[in-house]
Design a protein around this motif. Sequence first.
Motif, PDB file in Angstrom:
ATOM      1  N   ASN A   1      72.857  27.217 -12.319  1.00 59.02           N
ATOM      2  CA  ASN A   1      73.963  27.923 -11.755  1.00 59.02           C
ATOM      3  C   ASN A   1      73.791  28.037 -10.043  1.00 59.02           C
ATOM      4  OD1 ASN A   1      75.233  28.494 -13.848  1.00 59.02           O
ATOM      5  ND2 ASN A   1      73.907  30.372 -14.340  1.00 59.02           N
ATOM      6  N   ALA A   2      74.831  28.056  -9.460  1.00 62.32           N
ATOM      7  CA  ALA A   2      74.737  28.345  -7.923  1.00 62.32           C
ATOM      8  C   ALA A   2      75.253  29.715  -7.809  1.00 62.32           C
ATOM      9  CB  ALA A   2      75.860  27.223  -7.020  1.00 62.32           C
ATOM     10  N   ASP A   3      74.111  30.424  -7.564  1.00 58.75           N
ATOM     11  CA  ASP A   3      74.354  31.968  -6.982  1.00 58.75           C
ATOM     12  C   ASP A   3      73.416  32.348  -6.094  1.00 58.75           C
ATOM     13  OD1 ASP A   3      71.741  32.181  -8.517  1.00 58.75           O
ATOM     14  OD2 ASP A   3      72.601  32.826 -10.492  1.00 58.75           O
ATOM     15  N   ASN A   4      73.639  33.719  -5.882  1.00 62.67           N
ATOM     16  CA  ASN A   4      72.752  33.914  -4.688  1.00 62.67           C
ATOM     17  C   ASN A   4      71.104  33.613  -5.026  1.00 62.67           C
ATOM     18  OD1 ASN A   4      74.797  35.224  -4.223  1.00 62.67           O
ATOM     19  ND2 ASN A   4      73.799  37.227  -3.929  1.00 62.67           N
ATOM     20  N   ARG A   5      70.592  33.834  -5.864  1.00 59.84           N
ATOM     21  CA  ARG A   5      69.180  33.661  -6.196  1.00 59.84           C
ATOM     22  C   ARG A   5      68.948  32.225  -5.968  1.00 59.84           C
ATOM     23  NH1 ARG A   5      65.613  37.906  -8.433  1.00 59.84           N
ATOM     24  NH2 ARG A   5      66.433  39.776  -7.580  1.00 59.84           N
ATOM     25  N   SER A   6      69.466  31.362  -6.936  1.00 58.86           N
ATOM     26  CA  SER A   6      69.169  29.866  -7.168  1.00 58.86           C
ATOM     27  C   SER A   6      69.456  29.401  -5.863  1.00 58.86           C
ATOM     28  CB  SER A   6      70.024  29.178  -8.249  1.00 58.86           C
ATOM     29  OG  SER A   6      71.578  29.118  -7.853  1.00 58.86           O
ATOM     30  N   VAL A   7      70.351  29.454  -5.113  1.00 51.52           N
ATOM     31  CA  VAL A   7      70.515  28.991  -3.926  1.00 51.52           C
ATOM     32  C   VAL A   7      69.424  29.219  -2.740  1.00 51.52           C
ATOM     33  CG1 VAL A   7      72.237  28.251  -1.855  1.00 51.52           C
ATOM     34  CG2 VAL A   7      72.909  28.290  -4.089  1.00 51.52           C
ATOM     35  N   THR A   8      69.319  30.579  -2.697  1.00 49.61           N
ATOM     36  CA  THR A   8      68.538  31.009  -1.815  1.00 49.61           C
ATOM     37  C   THR A   8      67.244  30.567  -1.903  1.00 49.61           C
ATOM     38  OG1 THR A   8      69.693  32.762  -1.772  1.00 49.61           O
ATOM     39  CG2 THR A   8      67.505  33.003  -0.863  1.00 49.61           C
ATOM     40  N   GLU A   9      66.653  30.539  -3.159  1.00 51.32           N
ATOM     41  CA  GLU A   9      65.480  29.964  -3.491  1.00 51.32           C
ATOM     42  C   GLU A   9      65.235  28.278  -3.274  1.00 51.32           C
ATOM     43  OE1 GLU A   9      64.226  32.044  -7.411  1.00 51.32           O
ATOM     44  OE2 GLU A   9      63.363  29.943  -7.534  1.00 51.32           O
ATOM     45  N   PHE A  10      66.412  27.737  -3.603  1.00 53.36           N
ATOM     46  CA  PHE A  10      66.415  26.329  -3.460  1.00 53.36           C
ATOM     47  C   PHE A  10      66.284  25.919  -2.053  1.00 53.36           C
ATOM     48  CE2 PHE A  10      69.095  22.465  -2.601  1.00 53.36           C
ATOM     49  CZ  PHE A  10      68.211  21.448  -3.332  1.00 53.36           C
ATOM     50  N   MET A  11      67.050  26.824  -1.122  1.00 57.16           N
ATOM     51  CA  MET A  11      66.929  26.280   0.230  1.00 57.16           C
ATOM     52  C   MET A  11      65.740  27.260   0.858  1.00 57.16           C
ATOM     53  SD  MET A  11      71.063  26.675   1.029  1.00 57.16           S
ATOM     54  CE  MET A  11      70.810  25.951   2.667  1.00 57.16           C
ATOM     55  N   SER A  12      65.000  27.736   0.400  1.00 56.31           N
ATOM     56  CA  SER A  12      64.036  28.707   1.092  1.00 56.31           C
ATOM     57  C   SER A  12      62.607  28.258   0.771  1.00 56.31           C
ATOM     58  CB  SER A  12      64.020  30.109   1.019  1.00 56.31           C
ATOM     59  OG  SER A  12      65.335  30.529   1.363  1.00 56.31           O
ATOM     60  N   LEU A  13      62.324  28.250  -0.720  1.00 53.73           N
ATOM     61  CA  LEU A  13      60.850  28.348  -0.991  1.00 53.73           C
ATOM     62  C   LEU A  13      60.828  27.195  -2.202  1.00 53.73           C
ATOM     63  CD1 LEU A  13      60.187  31.982  -1.573  1.00 53.73           C
ATOM     64  CD2 LEU A  13      59.469  30.492   0.254  1.00 53.73           C
ATOM     65  N   CYS A  14      61.780  26.403  -2.229  1.00 49.47           N
ATOM     66  CA  CYS A  14      61.545  25.197  -3.228  1.00 49.47           C
ATOM     67  C   CYS A  14      60.817  24.026  -2.573  1.00 49.47           C
ATOM     68  CB  CYS A  14      63.080  24.758  -3.733  1.00 49.47           C
ATOM     69  SG  CYS A  14      62.815  23.460  -4.919  1.00 49.47           S
ATOM     70  N   ARG A  15      59.773  23.636  -3.185  1.00 57.26           N
ATOM     71  CA  ARG A  15      58.702  22.583  -2.552  1.00 57.26           C
ATOM     72  C   ARG A  15      59.469  21.258  -2.716  1.00 57.26           C
ATOM     73  NH1 ARG A  15      53.702  24.994  -1.269  1.00 57.26           N
ATOM     74  NH2 ARG A  15      53.688  27.397  -2.269  1.00 57.26           N
ATOM     75  N   ASP A  16      60.293  21.180  -3.817  1.00 58.43           N
ATOM     76  CA  ASP A  16      60.738  20.074  -4.091  1.00 58.43           C
ATOM     77  C   ASP A  16      62.061  19.519  -3.305  1.00 58.43           C
ATOM     78  OD1 ASP A  16      58.954  19.484  -6.149  1.00 58.43           O
ATOM     79  OD2 ASP A  16      60.265  20.575  -7.577  1.00 58.43           O
ATOM     80  N   ASN A  17      62.551  20.386  -2.688  1.00 63.61           N
ATOM     81  CA  ASN A  17      63.670  20.210  -1.763  1.00 63.61           C
ATOM     82  C   ASN A  17      63.086  20.100  -0.410  1.00 63.61           C
ATOM     83  OD1 ASN A  17      65.568  20.294  -0.169  1.00 63.61           O
ATOM     84  ND2 ASN A  17      66.513  22.441  -0.314  1.00 63.61           N
ATOM     85  N   PRO A  18      63.367  18.776   0.229  1.00 61.40           N
ATOM     86  CA  PRO A  18      62.725  18.305   1.473  1.00 61.40           C
ATOM     87  C   PRO A  18      63.258  18.923   2.514  1.00 61.40           C
ATOM     88  CG  PRO A  18      64.106  16.578   0.549  1.00 61.40           C
ATOM     89  CD  PRO A  18      63.951  17.664  -0.441  1.00 61.40           C
ATOM     90  N   ASN A  19      64.531  19.774   2.176  1.00 58.99           N
ATOM     91  CA  ASN A  19      64.973  20.390   3.437  1.00 58.99           C
ATOM     92  C   ASN A  19      64.831  21.986   3.284  1.00 58.99           C
ATOM     93  OD1 ASN A  19      65.945  18.412   5.027  1.00 58.99           O
ATOM     94  ND2 ASN A  19      67.484  17.937   3.379  1.00 58.99           N
ATOM     95  N   SER A  20      64.253  22.395   2.492  1.00 56.81           N
ATOM     96  CA  SER A  20      64.027  23.843   2.208  1.00 56.81           C
ATOM     97  C   SER A  20      63.175  24.395   3.426  1.00 56.81           C
ATOM     98  CB  SER A  20      63.128  24.315   0.984  1.00 56.81           C
ATOM     99  OG  SER A  20      61.862  23.590   0.929  1.00 56.81           O
ATOM    100  N   LEU A  21      63.106  25.565   3.714  1.00 56.09           N
ATOM    101  CA  LEU A  21      62.261  26.311   4.722  1.00 56.09           C
ATOM    102  C   LEU A  21      60.979  25.738   4.697  1.00 56.09           C
ATOM    103  CD1 LEU A  21      63.867  29.870   5.077  1.00 56.09           C
ATOM    104  CD2 LEU A  21      64.613  27.725   6.608  1.00 56.09           C
ATOM    105  N   ILE A  22      60.469  26.030   3.468  1.00 57.64           N
ATOM    106  CA  ILE A  22      59.136  25.824   3.297  1.00 57.64           C
ATOM    107  C   ILE A  22      58.763  24.319   3.388  1.00 57.64           C
ATOM    108  CG2 ILE A  22      59.093  25.313   0.760  1.00 57.64           C
ATOM    109  CD1 ILE A  22      56.589  27.141   0.595  1.00 57.64           C
ATOM    110  N   SER A  23      59.626  23.453   3.150  1.00 55.52           N
ATOM    111  CA  SER A  23      59.255  21.986   3.335  1.00 55.52           C
ATOM    112  C   SER A  23      59.473  21.853   5.028  1.00 55.52           C
ATOM    113  CB  SER A  23      60.390  21.107   2.812  1.00 55.52           C
ATOM    114  OG  SER A  23      60.169  21.212   1.155  1.00 55.52           O
ATOM    115  N   CYS A  24      60.343  22.243   5.537  1.00 56.75           N
ATOM    116  CA  CYS A  24      60.587  22.270   7.081  1.00 56.75           C
ATOM    117  C   CYS A  24      59.446  22.833   7.940  1.00 56.75           C
ATOM    118  CB  CYS A  24      61.888  22.683   7.516  1.00 56.75           C
ATOM    119  SG  CYS A  24      63.323  21.828   6.922  1.00 56.75           S
ATOM    120  N   ILE A  25      59.047  23.803   7.631  1.00 57.03           N
ATOM    121  CA  ILE A  25      57.908  24.543   8.184  1.00 57.03           C
ATOM    122  C   ILE A  25      56.643  23.899   7.972  1.00 57.03           C
ATOM    123  CG2 ILE A  25      56.610  26.628   8.520  1.00 57.03           C
ATOM    124  CD1 ILE A  25      59.085  27.245   9.327  1.00 57.03           C
TER     125      ILE A  25
END
Lengths: 392, 480
Positions: free
Chosen positions: A87-111
């Motif tokens: 589901n796309a909700d607050n938690r999943s999207v926030t997690e995906f975009m912030s701390l998900c290592r598999d997402n090359p554009n997440s904050l954690i990956s960018c930093i």
Amino acid sequence: MSPPPSSLPEETHCRPKSSVMLARVAGSLYWMSRYLERAENQARLIDVNLNLLLDFGHLSSSQLKDHWLPIVRSSGDEELFARLYQNADNRSVTEFMSLCRDNPNSLISCISAARENARQVRDQISSEMWEVLNEAHHFIQRSRPQDLWHQGASAFYERIKRYSHLFQGITVSTFSRNEGFEFIQFGKYLERADQITRLLDMKYHILLPTAAEVGGALDSAQWHAILRSASALEAYRRAYVSEVHYLKVIEFLLFDPHFPRGLRFCCQEMAHFIGLIEQHHCPPEGHSASRRFAGFCARLEREHVRAVVQRGLHEYLDEAQLEIAEAGNLLYQNYMYHPAVDLNAEIRFHQQQEQQQQSEPQQQSEPLQRQTADSTVTEATSKALDPDRNPR
Amino acid sequence: MLFDSYQPENFHDEMFQSRGCPRPHYQAVMDAINGLQGSEFQQRQTAVEAAFMRSGVTFTVYSDSQGTERIFPFDCVPRVIPALEWQRVERGLVQRLNALNLFLHDLYHDQRILKDRVIAPAYLLGAKHFRREFMHSSVPRDIYVHICGSDLIRDRSGNYLVLEDNLRCPSGASYMLENRSALKRSFPELFERAGVRPVDHYPSELLKVLQHCAPAQFRGDDAPQAVLLTPGVLNSAYFEHAFLARQMGIPIVEGRDLLVRDQKVYMRTTAGPLQVDVIYRRIDDDFLDPSVFRPDSMLGVPGLVQAVRAGHVTLANSIGTGVADDKVVYYFVPKIISYYLGEEPILPNVETFLASEPTDCSFILENLDKLVVKAANEAGGYGMLMGPWASRAEIEQFRRLIEANPRNYIAQHPVSLSRHPTWCGEQFEGRHIDLRPYILCGEKVTVTPGGLTRVALRKGSLVVNSSQGGGSKDTWVLQS
């Protein structure tokens, strides 16, 4: 035709050594800067949208999806998201975009990409610059999704933004104004310009306005959110001293010449740094980024917002994205990227040279031997030194 | 008082003559630390560790797939060496490096030392790191080893002994510098009135050495272009490479940044190729040039060896220096010193037995449970048998190894390394230490007053290597 290898040395000593910079280093500085800027924009975007939801009260899951999916889409990671989350909700999207290592554009990956690039040029940047990135990296590596909610998401994103601001300030105060600085700044403005087009495009996807909705509460809240996502609300108010109106917002974010996160400003800065970089070198014939990009900047100055919206905002943003990307590509190909040397060809070449030297008893036979050496060399040499650099 | 319960036990303790009675040169350090509570000391210790992490003074742990970064553990009690003691160490190290450079030059040219039968030729010509390809090839100013890090230990009576010479790419100098600056920040009061000789000129001295050794053909008006060649960010010592390059203000390059044409080395800059004159390389011989040495090396630069031989570029250290830090050749260093300098060695070796000498070999095999056995070419504390602490199976394994290849093994009596009070979480305990000073050879041979004191943090352990649970201390040489 590639130049014969012996013609190299003359042209090599014409530059003062203080400004010598490896192409690889230029590339790392550029990417370091882009990734950090991307992280900052992303952090603001998530923060603003979490905040915006608070104004809406309870939303159904499909409403939540409508709210979040365009945001995921704006960085082009929709497919990946669908694979990882249900589901796309607050938690999943926030997690995906912030701390998900598999997402090359997440904050954690960018930093961590910014920091990894910095590590590769650790000798070139100031210790203070390095320490900020290193600290940001350790901070985000330590963060777990549950902490993020527990300790307040806003504080988390605030901290990421601060690292970015701190880094920019330190860069300006500790980094010599040499070519490296130009690559850092170019990378920053390019990323920022790209992000602003994506931000506006996202609104286009959310909102297919019917006449009744334009100016309504939801519409207005969303345009506020756009401005805040670009850190532009206060500047907008000072510039217009009026209500948030969508045409004015678009005009401000695209064409205002003074606002530092707006498209036109960023493109002016890009043009400025492209000019400085190309001043040091002669860009390959027909590949000058400054000439091409100057044309785009001139168009930005003449553009009228109503005409743009009438022609189609989405199409306009697409076009801008292409121009920006092309400028980045040209600079990358011309100065930051050298095609990898073909190691095997190099090894063969040097082994042949070695053998020839050993079987060269008389000096007289040298010219002939040289020639043969040259013809075997061309492959490796042309790949490595030819100014017509191969595309990636 | 923090040191009240400290037990020097039956070792040479650097700080205490006997329980409660510090050596005079440690009095000031003891007074300052005794003024602290255990919790205060721990707080500062933790702060130093956090600072190392923040500034990225870390090494990468290979075995971990995440590439975890760790700090090199640091102990806040400095190791102090009085001026007179240091003078002797310094003279000994200078003597040793002078002799080793003369030896390497001789070995790669006339081989007088072999003709005079001081060392049996088989030991050298068959050595793993002997580079036949470099026979009769000269290096600028006849300097083979520009940077040397010899490991010193002290025996039960406090005598300094040389444990081994590191003549290839000795590492750790950056930790010497970082340790000093960390201790200055966390314990400024220790430095007041102590009269500690500074070490932070090391990078500029190193740069001078590199420039001094530029190729004879160098005709530029400018300073020669020096670079530091690293295997890359994944190397565990990358922090040090970047640190030294930054301190010297020279570019750090990887193999892929360099290119050889017409026997000259160029780096690939944004403005095109630019010639390089001196390479401070932190890559072993084997990986330097895949067209000559290991063809599978992705780290090196094809054609580099030819460029060196043609005299267009200088490597520091030169190729083929490893032959002189072979542990079998180590056995001969005292003879090498007398042969070339006509002097007695100032710093003795640890008594060593060669497995390839029949009488020594039978002695070794009979006493495996009492001796330390080392492979001739291993480093980092690997390939070692610590007889008195080893299991039966380990001993038998080494017996077979030695019998199969005696040339590859030496043995020594275990030296009871000196100990130093070290913070162990709640109190000070004695831990074994060694010392790696850094010796530079340019216009003349100089020793940085200090070095890296390594600590075996595990109780009773004699292995100080960072890869095996070692830490380090700031090392003070006093002005008087």
